[in-house]
Design a protein around this motif. Sequence first.
Motif, PDB file in Angstrom:
ATOM      1  N   GLU A 121      13.220   6.694  -5.627  1.00 32.55           N
ATOM      2  CA  GLU A 121      14.115   5.667  -6.177  1.00 32.55           C
ATOM      3  C   GLU A 121      14.897   4.961  -5.075  1.00 32.55           C
ATOM      4  OE1 GLU A 121      16.386   7.985  -8.946  1.00 32.55           O
ATOM      5  OE2 GLU A 121      14.774   7.975 -10.452  1.00 32.55           O
ATOM      6  N   ASP A 122      15.392   5.724  -4.110  1.00 34.72           N
ATOM      7  CA  ASP A 122      16.156   5.114  -3.023  1.00 34.72           C
ATOM      8  C   ASP A 122      15.279   4.269  -2.110  1.00 34.72           C
ATOM      9  OD1 ASP A 122      18.405   6.269  -4.073  1.00 34.72           O
ATOM     10  OD2 ASP A 122      18.691   7.718  -2.461  1.00 34.72           O
ATOM     11  N   LEU A 123      14.055   4.705  -1.894  1.00 32.44           N
ATOM     12  CA  LEU A 123      13.123   3.917  -1.091  1.00 32.44           C
ATOM     13  C   LEU A 123      12.817   2.595  -1.794  1.00 32.44           C
ATOM     14  CD1 LEU A 123      11.303   3.608   1.373  1.00 32.44           C
ATOM     15  CD2 LEU A 123       9.516   4.763   0.072  1.00 32.44           C
ATOM     16  N   GLU A 124      12.604   2.661  -3.095  1.00 33.25           N
ATOM     17  CA  GLU A 124      12.353   1.440  -3.868  1.00 33.25           C
ATOM     18  C   GLU A 124      13.528   0.476  -3.732  1.00 33.25           C
ATOM     19  OE1 GLU A 124      12.294   0.476  -8.559  1.00 33.25           O
ATOM     20  OE2 GLU A 124      10.947   2.087  -7.911  1.00 33.25           O
ATOM     21  N   PHE A 125      14.740   0.973  -3.873  1.00 31.80           N
ATOM     22  CA  PHE A 125      15.930   0.130  -3.744  1.00 31.80           C
ATOM     23  C   PHE A 125      16.036  -0.449  -2.335  1.00 31.80           C
ATOM     24  CE2 PHE A 125      20.383  -0.461  -2.602  1.00 31.80           C
ATOM     25  CZ  PHE A 125      20.752  -1.402  -3.555  1.00 31.80           C
ATOM     26  N   LEU A 127      13.617  -0.981  -0.115  1.00 30.63           N
ATOM     27  CA  LEU A 127      12.586  -2.000   0.093  1.00 30.63           C
ATOM     28  C   LEU A 127      12.942  -3.298  -0.618  1.00 30.63           C
ATOM     29  CD1 LEU A 127       9.315   0.073  -0.252  1.00 30.63           C
ATOM     30  CD2 LEU A 127      10.073  -1.177   1.756  1.00 30.63           C
ATOM     31  N   LEU A 128      13.311  -3.191  -1.877  1.00 25.99           N
ATOM     32  CA  LEU A 128      13.616  -4.396  -2.643  1.00 25.99           C
ATOM     33  C   LEU A 128      14.798  -5.151  -2.039  1.00 25.99           C
ATOM     34  CD1 LEU A 128      12.776  -6.106  -5.009  1.00 25.99           C
ATOM     35  CD2 LEU A 128      14.243  -4.736  -6.472  1.00 25.99           C
ATOM     36  N   SER A 129      15.874  -4.452  -1.727  1.00 24.88           N
ATOM     37  CA  SER A 129      17.049  -5.141  -1.176  1.00 24.88           C
ATOM     38  C   SER A 129      16.745  -5.735   0.201  1.00 24.88           C
ATOM     39  CB  SER A 129      18.257  -4.209  -1.118  1.00 24.88           C
ATOM     40  OG  SER A 129      18.004  -3.100  -0.297  1.00 24.88           O
ATOM     41  N   LYS A 145       8.286 -10.340  -9.385  1.00 29.47           N
ATOM     42  CA  LYS A 145       6.962 -10.005  -8.860  1.00 29.47           C
ATOM     43  C   LYS A 145       7.064  -9.072  -7.654  1.00 29.47           C
ATOM     44  CE  LYS A 145       4.441 -14.017 -10.522  1.00 29.47           C
ATOM     45  NZ  LYS A 145       3.567 -15.129 -10.139  1.00 29.47           N
ATOM     46  N   LEU A 146       8.073  -9.288  -6.846  1.00 33.36           N
ATOM     47  CA  LEU A 146       8.306  -8.423  -5.700  1.00 33.36           C
ATOM     48  C   LEU A 146       8.624  -6.996  -6.168  1.00 33.36           C
ATOM     49  CD1 LEU A 146       8.400  -8.550  -2.633  1.00 33.36           C
ATOM     50  CD2 LEU A 146      10.819  -9.102  -2.797  1.00 33.36           C
ATOM     51  N   LYS A 151       7.258  -1.316  -6.777  1.00 34.84           N
ATOM     52  CA  LYS A 151       7.140  -0.174  -7.697  1.00 34.84           C
ATOM     53  C   LYS A 151       5.702   0.335  -7.753  1.00 34.84           C
ATOM     54  CE  LYS A 151      10.863  -0.981 -11.025  1.00 34.84           C
ATOM     55  NZ  LYS A 151      11.424   0.343 -11.238  1.00 34.84           N
ATOM     56  N   SER A 152       4.758  -0.562  -7.865  1.00 32.77           N
ATOM     57  CA  SER A 152       3.351  -0.165  -7.955  1.00 32.77           C
ATOM     58  C   SER A 152       2.882   0.519  -6.679  1.00 32.77           C
ATOM     59  CB  SER A 152       2.466  -1.386  -8.224  1.00 32.77           C
ATOM     60  OG  SER A 152       2.845  -2.010  -9.412  1.00 32.77           O
ATOM     61  N   SER A 153       3.170  -0.087  -5.547  1.00 30.60           N
ATOM     62  CA  SER A 153       2.751   0.481  -4.266  1.00 30.60           C
ATOM     63  C   SER A 153       3.389   1.845  -4.046  1.00 30.60           C
ATOM     64  CB  SER A 153       3.135  -0.452  -3.117  1.00 30.60           C
ATOM     65  OG  SER A 153       2.486  -1.684  -3.249  1.00 30.60           O
ATOM     66  N   LYS A 154       4.665   1.934  -4.325  1.00 35.08           N
ATOM     67  CA  LYS A 154       5.382   3.189  -4.139  1.00 35.08           C
ATOM     68  C   LYS A 154       4.797   4.286  -5.026  1.00 35.08           C
ATOM     69  CE  LYS A 154       8.681   4.079  -6.520  1.00 35.08           C
ATOM     70  NZ  LYS A 154       9.712   4.300  -7.442  1.00 35.08           N
TER      71      LYS A 154
END
Length: 191
Positions: A121-125, A127-129, A145-146, A151-154
Amino acid sequence: MEPDYIIESIKRTARELFRQNGYHKTSVNTLAKKAKIAKATVYKYFDSKEMILHAILMDYLRASLQDILKTTKYEDDMASFLASTILRVSRLTYTACNELIGWEFIRESANAQEYLKTLSEDLEFLLLSTFIQNEKINEAVNEEKLTFLIKSSKSIVFSFAFTAVSDADVRKNFISFQKEILPYLVQATVQ
């Protein structure tokens, strides 16, 4: 002592001990003694040894992600830029987890599985930010889309940890991800 100084001291000492002895063989008692603080002080700032590892890993990933974004070539081809960046971050995350924790431990430990969820979850946040703050990406790609791409890749990359039996399996999974899955995810993102 200043709280920021204590936190950095704990992380610095933990990094040193994790490298020397391994994560599993390093106790909080040993960490506290080496950092010259009370064990209670460690727990004042970190709920568990896993959270110390998490802080160290996130610091490393944050710095590495900035470096990856700076060094990945962007030549007016957002699809290639995103694919390359996602692949490099995915490999980095997998390698860091493998070297610091070991996937065998994660597969067998309930605490480690909870930690892996937090890391994911923290990695997703992160990357997105980071991607949204990057002007090139922010101008070219819709945030929704980003989010889908990240999310999909992770999810796919983290599933490697639970399906791979050997390092050779991991390499095959990454090659498959790079050649067969990631191009479609990136195309769906940039269209």
